[in-house]
Design a protein around this motif. Structure first.
Motif, mmCIF file in Angstrom:
data_model
loop_
_atom_site.group_PDB
_atom_site.id
_atom_site.type_symbol
_atom_site.label_atom_id
_atom_site.label_comp_id
_atom_site.label_asym_id
_atom_site.label_seq_id
_atom_site.Cartn_x
_atom_site.Cartn_y
_atom_site.Cartn_z
ATOM 1 N N SER A 155 37.166 43.927 46.353
ATOM 2 C CA SER A 155 38.062 43.111 46.604
ATOM 3 C C SER A 155 37.685 41.652 47.163
ATOM 4 O O SER A 155 38.388 40.584 47.342
ATOM 5 N N SER A 156 36.380 41.592 47.402
ATOM 6 C CA SER A 156 35.737 40.225 47.786
ATOM 7 C C SER A 156 35.424 39.445 46.754
ATOM 8 O O SER A 156 34.782 39.767 45.713
ATOM 9 N N PRO A 157 35.702 38.099 46.892
ATOM 10 C CA PRO A 157 35.285 37.110 45.876
ATOM 11 C C PRO A 157 33.917 37.058 45.524
ATOM 12 O O PRO A 157 33.488 36.739 44.133
ATOM 13 N N ASP A 158 32.730 37.433 46.449
ATOM 14 C CA ASP A 158 31.467 37.388 46.156
ATOM 15 C C ASP A 158 31.157 38.344 45.060
ATOM 16 O O ASP A 158 29.850 38.424 44.430
ATOM 17 N N ILE A 159 31.948 39.462 44.804
ATOM 18 C CA ILE A 159 31.545 40.699 43.811
ATOM 19 C C ILE A 159 31.475 40.014 42.394
ATOM 20 O O ILE A 159 30.738 40.657 41.720
ATOM 21 N N LYS A 160 32.242 38.849 42.225
ATOM 22 C CA LYS A 160 32.214 38.438 40.733
ATOM 23 C C LYS A 160 30.706 37.697 40.442
ATOM 24 O O LYS A 160 30.325 38.060 39.280
ATOM 25 N N GLY A 161 30.177 37.266 41.249
ATOM 26 C CA GLY A 161 28.827 36.566 40.730
ATOM 27 C C GLY A 161 27.794 37.918 40.857
ATOM 28 O O GLY A 161 26.889 38.033 39.884
ATOM 29 N N ARG A 162 27.994 38.981 41.531
ATOM 30 C CA ARG A 162 27.322 40.126 41.392
ATOM 31 C C ARG A 162 27.393 40.842 40.225
ATOM 32 O O ARG A 162 26.311 41.489 39.586
ATOM 33 N N LYS A 210 35.289 38.842 33.816
ATOM 34 C CA LYS A 210 34.454 38.838 32.806
ATOM 35 C C LYS A 210 34.681 40.109 31.721
ATOM 36 O O LYS A 210 33.986 40.526 30.945
ATOM 37 N N LEU A 211 36.010 40.862 31.772
ATOM 38 C CA LEU A 211 36.493 41.771 30.813
ATOM 39 C C LEU A 211 36.879 40.875 29.412
ATOM 40 O O LEU A 211 37.427 40.056 29.534
ATOM 41 N N ARG A 212 36.050 41.512 28.515
ATOM 42 C CA ARG A 212 36.265 41.031 27.130
ATOM 43 C C ARG A 212 37.852 40.713 26.562
ATOM 44 O O ARG A 212 38.566 41.835 26.937
ATOM 45 N N PRO A 213 38.443 39.957 26.262
ATOM 46 C CA PRO A 213 39.845 39.501 25.696
ATOM 47 C C PRO A 213 40.039 40.621 24.650
ATOM 48 O O PRO A 213 39.069 40.831 23.845
ATOM 49 N N GLY A 214 41.100 41.349 24.697
ATOM 50 C CA GLY A 214 41.643 42.442 23.806
ATOM 51 C C GLY A 214 40.942 43.775 24.256
ATOM 52 O O GLY A 214 41.332 44.667 23.484
ATOM 53 N N ARG A 215 40.252 43.804 25.378
ATOM 54 C CA ARG A 215 39.777 45.166 25.805
ATOM 55 C C ARG A 215 40.582 45.562 26.973
ATOM 56 O O ARG A 215 41.523 45.135 27.170
#
Length: 292
Positions: free
Chosen positions: A144-151, A209-214
């Protein structure tokens, strides 16, 4: 009402089928042979899943309180991914999803808040044969932390990919099971509203970062509080629908061998009769598609 057999062979179903002769009808999101669709009896398409027992084959274990049956990720991985795709599990637990993705030839990224649990899962996943030479990356951190996106981006770069192809979420069912003393643990959120808000952040972080349509798959159940049924699953579904998702399906799965009710069947029956409620025997598998 259909009951499904326990496929505990330790291999992905699609590997148990022979390739059909000639050109297969291609599906943009999976490797299923639609030219021979009648033979795909091991792929479930009904919205009620009755699973008589948990697959305990290979590296799978039932010792972690709160983990889910391997048949769930196995089914959705085959329906919504292709060989070589990337599967992200934001609540890794004992590693069930990554074991199944490895069996089926998909790369895996797992996120786990608790370091001890993450290390055990990493060791367990390593016990599973890696026949397809895929990569798994385990991140110790708060989904739930924003920094997980970079990881997540860093893990994708190590795999050599830009996007994730499937996101699996099997979060705590709020405070039904206490997993730790960490204030970041979703099982320790003070209210249902706080839990849903935190899980909404998880959805945002892990599907960016989930591919659109997936697809995003959420496995969750409801709860009782103060003698009232709390439709936790549908609250969580709404958190996804507030974002870039549409609902494709709701699967109802039966719950077998619930530890909280083991050896207390008659007691729970009595309580239900006394209190005018019904005993939980199901949980939900929400199938959500990211808008293109």
């Amino acid at each position: 009402m259909q009951s499904f057999p326990d496929f505990g062979s330790g291999s992905c179903f699609e590997e148990q089928r022979h390739e059909a002769k000639g050109k297969k009808k291609q599906n943009p999101i999976n490797d299923l042979d639609l030219e021979n669709w009648k033979s795909l009896t091991d792929i479930w398409t009904d919205s009620l899943w009755l699973i008589p027992s948990r697959d305990k084959s290979g590296a799978h274990t039932a010792e972690y309180h709160g983990n889910f049956v391997p048949q769930i990720p196995r089914q959705v991985i085959q329906r919504y991914t292709k060989r070589g795709d990337v599967v992200l599990d934001a609540f890794l637990g004992s590693g069930t999803t990554l074991i199944e993705s490895q069996r089926c030839g998909r790369h895996g990224i797992g996120i786990e808040l608790l370091s001890e649990v993450a290390h055990k899962a990493t060791a367990r996943i390593a016990l599973e044969p890696n026949r397809h030479g895929i990569q798994n990356h385990v991140i110790i951190g708060d989904s739930s932390s924003p920094d997980i996106k970079g990881r997540i981006v860093e893990a994708l770069e190590r795999i050599g990919r830009d996007l994730v192809d499937l996101v699996m979420l099997h979060p705590p069912y709020h405070d039904i099971i206490k997993f730790s003393d960490s204030p970041d643990d979703l099982s320790n959120q003070a209210t249902v509203a706080a839990f849903c808000e935190a899980l909404g952040r998880v959805i945002e972080n892990t599907t960016e970062k989930l591919r659109p349509g997936r697809f995003l798959i959420i496995v969750i159940g409801d709860k009782y509080a103060d003698s009232a049924w709390i439709p936790l699953g549908f609250y969580v579904m709404q958190e996804a629908l507030k974002r870039e998702f549409i609902l494709k399906s709701i699967v109802v799965k039966d719950m077998q061998g619930n530890r909280a009710k083991q050896n207390q069947e008659q007691l729970w029956r009595y309580r239900a009769l006394l209190g005018g409620f019904y005993v939980f025997r199901h949980e939900y598998v929400f199938v959500l598609k990211k808008k293109a």
